[in-house]
Motif scaffolding. Structure first.
Motif, short mmCIF file in Angstrom:
data_model
loop_
_atom_site.label_atom_id
_atom_site.label_comp_id
_atom_site.label_asym_id
_atom_site.label_seq_id
_atom_site.Cartn_x
_atom_site.Cartn_y
_atom_site.Cartn_z
N PRO A 80 19.56 -120.68 69.01
CA PRO A 80 20.51 -121.54 68.30
C PRO A 80 20.35 -121.49 66.78
O PRO A 80 21.33 -121.66 66.05
CB PRO A 80 20.26 -122.95 68.84
CG PRO A 80 19.04 -122.88 69.65
CD PRO A 80 18.72 -121.44 69.93
N ILE A 81 19.14 -121.21 66.30
CA ILE A 81 18.94 -121.06 64.85
C ILE A 81 19.69 -119.82 64.36
O ILE A 81 20.41 -119.86 63.36
CB ILE A 81 17.44 -120.98 64.50
CG1 ILE A 81 16.76 -122.31 64.81
CG2 ILE A 81 17.24 -120.59 63.03
CD1 ILE A 81 15.24 -122.27 64.77
N GLY A 82 19.53 -118.71 65.08
CA GLY A 82 20.24 -117.48 64.72
C GLY A 82 21.74 -117.65 64.83
O GLY A 82 22.50 -117.17 63.97
N THR A 83 22.19 -118.34 65.86
CA THR A 83 23.62 -118.57 66.06
C THR A 83 24.17 -119.45 64.94
O THR A 83 25.24 -119.15 64.37
CB THR A 83 23.88 -119.22 67.44
OG1 THR A 83 23.36 -118.33 68.45
CG2 THR A 83 25.36 -119.46 67.67
N TYR A 84 23.44 -120.49 64.59
CA TYR A 84 23.88 -121.37 63.50
C TYR A 84 23.91 -120.59 62.18
O TYR A 84 24.83 -120.77 61.38
CB TYR A 84 22.96 -122.59 63.37
CG TYR A 84 23.33 -123.43 62.18
CD1 TYR A 84 24.45 -124.26 62.21
CD2 TYR A 84 22.59 -123.37 61.00
CE1 TYR A 84 24.82 -125.00 61.11
CE2 TYR A 84 22.95 -124.11 59.89
CZ TYR A 84 24.06 -124.93 59.95
OH TYR A 84 24.43 -125.66 58.85
N THR A 85 22.95 -119.74 61.97
CA THR A 85 22.91 -118.93 60.75
C THR A 85 24.15 -118.05 60.65
O THR A 85 24.79 -117.95 59.60
CB THR A 85 21.64 -118.07 60.71
OG1 THR A 85 20.49 -118.93 60.77
CG2 THR A 85 21.58 -117.23 59.44
N THR A 86 24.51 -117.43 61.76
CA THR A 86 25.72 -116.58 61.77
C THR A 86 26.95 -117.43 61.50
O THR A 86 27.83 -117.04 60.72
CB THR A 86 25.84 -115.84 63.12
OG1 THR A 86 24.62 -115.15 63.38
CG2 THR A 86 26.99 -114.84 63.09
#
Length: 159
Positions: free
Chosen positions: A142-148
């Protein structure tokens, strides 16, 4: 002589990873590298290391689940689920970069996280340790998804 699961499962994961990276070109990566990042993304250099830790956890989890009842129909189904999770996760960069679409990356990231939650629920009755080994994925994805998603706001033409 057959290979032990602690060897063939990670080897399979590595081969799939290498195969997925073959779908990337220098032009695709140039597109991604030129995008603006959120100011708080100070740890971008660590992302490959983070994903290495995440995939080690997923692989170890798969080995534990397989070793409970090797070769059974249930073990093959769960191993197939791990494979789907890996393919979705590894498709993030090639698909997002080929389509030049941060929205596609966000959707793939969210899909991977949902699949990982469902996998954790499915394996929890079988192995608490195998479930815990998915936690790095469940936290990082979810951190990577939020970053994107945050990058969409900074790069609206590349959404």
């Amino acid at each position: 002589m057959s290979l032990p699961s602690w060897l063939w499962i990670p080897l399979g994961m590595i081969l799939i990873g290498v195969g997925c990276n073959r779908f990337l070109s220098a032009n695709n990566l140039r597109w991604f590298n030129r995008l603006q990042r959120p100011q708080w993304l100070t740890f971008e250099r660590l992302i490959p290391l983070i994903w290495t830790v995440v995939f080690i956890g997923v692989g170890w989890s798969a080995v534990l689940i397989w070793n409970q009842n090797p070769g059974s129909a249930n073990s093959w189904v769960l191993l197939g689920y791990y494979l789907v999770l890996e393919l979705v996760t590894l498709s993030y960069t090639p698909i997002m970069c080929r389509l030049e679409s941060l929205r596609a990356g966000t959707l793939i990231g969210a899909t991977g996280w949902l699949l990982a939650i469902l996998l954790a629920i499915a394996i929890q009755p079988r192995s608490t340790l195998a479930t815990l080994l998915l936690f790095p994925y469940l936290i990082w994805s979810p951190i990577g998804t939020y970053t994107t998603w945050a990058m969409i706001q900074l790069n609206p033409d590349d959404a």
